[in-house]
Design a protein around this motif. Structure first.
Motif, PDB file in Angstrom:
ATOM      1  N   GLN A  79       0.796  -1.215  -0.029  1.00  0.00           N
ATOM      2  CA  GLN A  79       0.139  -0.086   0.077  1.00  0.00           C
ATOM      3  C   GLN A  79       0.821   1.321  -0.031  1.00  0.00           C
ATOM      4  OE1 GLN A  79      -3.687  -0.282   1.448  1.00  0.00           O
ATOM      5  NE2 GLN A  79      -3.773   1.947   0.851  1.00  0.00           N
ATOM      6  N   ILE A  80       1.974   1.189   0.761  1.00  0.00           N
ATOM      7  CA  ILE A  80       2.848   2.371   0.926  1.00  0.00           C
ATOM      8  C   ILE A  80       3.411   2.718  -0.421  1.00  0.00           C
ATOM      9  CG2 ILE A  80       4.999   3.252   2.085  1.00  0.00           C
ATOM     10  CD1 ILE A  80       2.325   3.695   3.516  1.00  0.00           C
ATOM     11  N   THR A  81       4.046   1.347  -1.086  1.00  0.00           N
ATOM     12  CA  THR A  81       4.643   1.544  -2.464  1.00  0.00           C
ATOM     13  C   THR A  81       3.661   2.211  -3.386  1.00  0.00           C
ATOM     14  OG1 THR A  81       6.129  -0.339  -1.894  1.00  0.00           O
ATOM     15  CG2 THR A  81       5.737   0.212  -4.283  1.00  0.00           C
ATOM     16  N   ARG A  82       2.262   1.808  -3.516  1.00  0.00           N
ATOM     17  CA  ARG A  82       1.390   2.513  -4.324  1.00  0.00           C
ATOM     18  C   ARG A  82       1.077   4.075  -4.071  1.00  0.00           C
ATOM     19  NH1 ARG A  82      -3.484   3.619  -4.431  1.00  0.00           N
ATOM     20  NH2 ARG A  82      -4.209   2.591  -2.537  1.00  0.00           N
ATOM     21  N   LEU A  88       2.343  10.732  -2.266  1.00  0.00           N
ATOM     22  CA  LEU A  88       1.556  11.070  -0.914  1.00  0.00           C
ATOM     23  C   LEU A  88       2.473  10.762   0.219  1.00  0.00           C
ATOM     24  CD1 LEU A  88      -1.814   9.428  -1.781  1.00  0.00           C
ATOM     25  CD2 LEU A  88      -1.220  12.109  -1.871  1.00  0.00           C
ATOM     26  N   VAL A  89       3.199   9.567   0.364  1.00  0.00           N
ATOM     27  CA  VAL A  89       4.185   9.257   1.289  1.00  0.00           C
ATOM     28  C   VAL A  89       5.328   8.914   0.868  1.00  0.00           C
ATOM     29  CG1 VAL A  89       2.221   8.575   2.848  1.00  0.00           C
ATOM     30  CG2 VAL A  89       3.500   7.161   1.213  1.00  0.00           C
ATOM     31  N   THR A  90       6.543   9.059   1.912  1.00  0.00           N
ATOM     32  CA  THR A  90       7.735   8.389   1.513  1.00  0.00           C
ATOM     33  C   THR A  90       8.151   7.461   2.513  1.00  0.00           C
ATOM     34  OG1 THR A  90       9.947   9.077   0.605  1.00  0.00           O
ATOM     35  CG2 THR A  90       8.918  10.265   2.246  1.00  0.00           C
ATOM     36  N   VAL A 104       6.393   8.342   5.945  1.00  0.00           N
ATOM     37  CA  VAL A 104       6.367  10.222   6.231  1.00  0.00           C
ATOM     38  C   VAL A 104       5.334  10.690   5.148  1.00  0.00           C
ATOM     39  CG1 VAL A 104       7.757  12.104   6.410  1.00  0.00           C
ATOM     40  CG2 VAL A 104       8.746   9.713   6.904  1.00  0.00           C
ATOM     41  N   LEU A 105       4.634  11.414   5.832  1.00  0.00           N
ATOM     42  CA  LEU A 105       3.638  12.321   4.940  1.00  0.00           C
ATOM     43  C   LEU A 105       4.349  13.125   4.196  1.00  0.00           C
ATOM     44  CD1 LEU A 105       0.523  12.506   4.326  1.00  0.00           C
ATOM     45  CD2 LEU A 105       0.493  14.161   6.265  1.00  0.00           C
ATOM     46  N   THR A 106       4.292  13.287   2.900  1.00  0.00           N
ATOM     47  CA  THR A 106       4.806  14.309   1.934  1.00  0.00           C
ATOM     48  C   THR A 106       4.117  15.712   1.935  1.00  0.00           C
ATOM     49  OG1 THR A 106       3.703  13.749  -0.039  1.00  0.00           O
ATOM     50  CG2 THR A 106       5.927  12.586   0.455  1.00  0.00           C
ATOM     51  N   ASP A 107       4.536  16.751   1.435  1.00  0.00           N
ATOM     52  CA  ASP A 107       3.672  17.875   1.400  1.00  0.00           C
ATOM     53  C   ASP A 107       2.571  17.782   0.337  1.00  0.00           C
ATOM     54  OD1 ASP A 107       5.593  19.391   3.039  1.00  0.00           O
ATOM     55  OD2 ASP A 107       6.731  20.066   1.331  1.00  0.00           O
TER      56      ASP A 107
END
Length: 158
Positions: A79-82, A88-90, A104-107
């Protein structure tokens, strides 16, 4: 020799309550998913964004995020990879534990939360909150709280 215990079948009122709960849970989840589709998000995406946006530094250890969202580490990783591909995240290495990772939530992820949250809250109000009186909401919370507490406490034992 094992002692047999008699099955305590649900009576009509219990069966009705249980099936209504299941019906509401499925229909509400379906509606929330449908309302997030125009934003390119799933309900799981949104839950992850909420967890990260409410966490200190907008980050969580992947293992804690998996626990919080009730996902396996493998499923969360996919899910995080997607979500990374969508910007959206890194993932960031944990400095104190070389094997650990943070989501981590991106801007862009935070901007997405700011944009989507009002629509999500409107859906929650329309399909849930506004359908119940304040007294019914209070009663429902009181009724479901011990169930949630029991499930949380036994989660690690399952």
């Amino acid at each position: 020799m094992e002692t047999e215990t008699a099955t305590r079948w649900l009576d009509d009122a219990e069966q009705c309550a249980w099936r209504t709960y299941l019906d509401v849970q499925r229909l509400l989840t379906y509606q929330m998913e449908k309302d997030l589709q125009p934003f390119g998000l799933t309900f799981n995406d949104y839950e992850i964004l909420v967890n990260l946006s409410e966490s200190e530094g907008h980050r969580m250890r992947m293992s804690d995020l998996a626990t919080s969202t009730l996902q396996s580490k493998s499923r969360l990783s996919h899910q995080i990879t997607r979500m990374e591909s969508a910007g959206l995240v890194t993932r960031v290495n944990c400095e104190s534990d070389r094997r650990g990772l943070y989501a981590v939530l991106t801007d862009q992820g935070m901007e997405t939360m700011r944009k989507v949250a009002p629509f999500h809250v409107a859906s929650v109000r329309k399909y849930f909150i506004d359908m119940l009186s304040p007294e019914a909401l209070t009663s429902m919370h009181a009724s479901l709280k011990p169930v949630a507490e029991q499930l949380r406490s036994s989660r690690g034992k399952i």
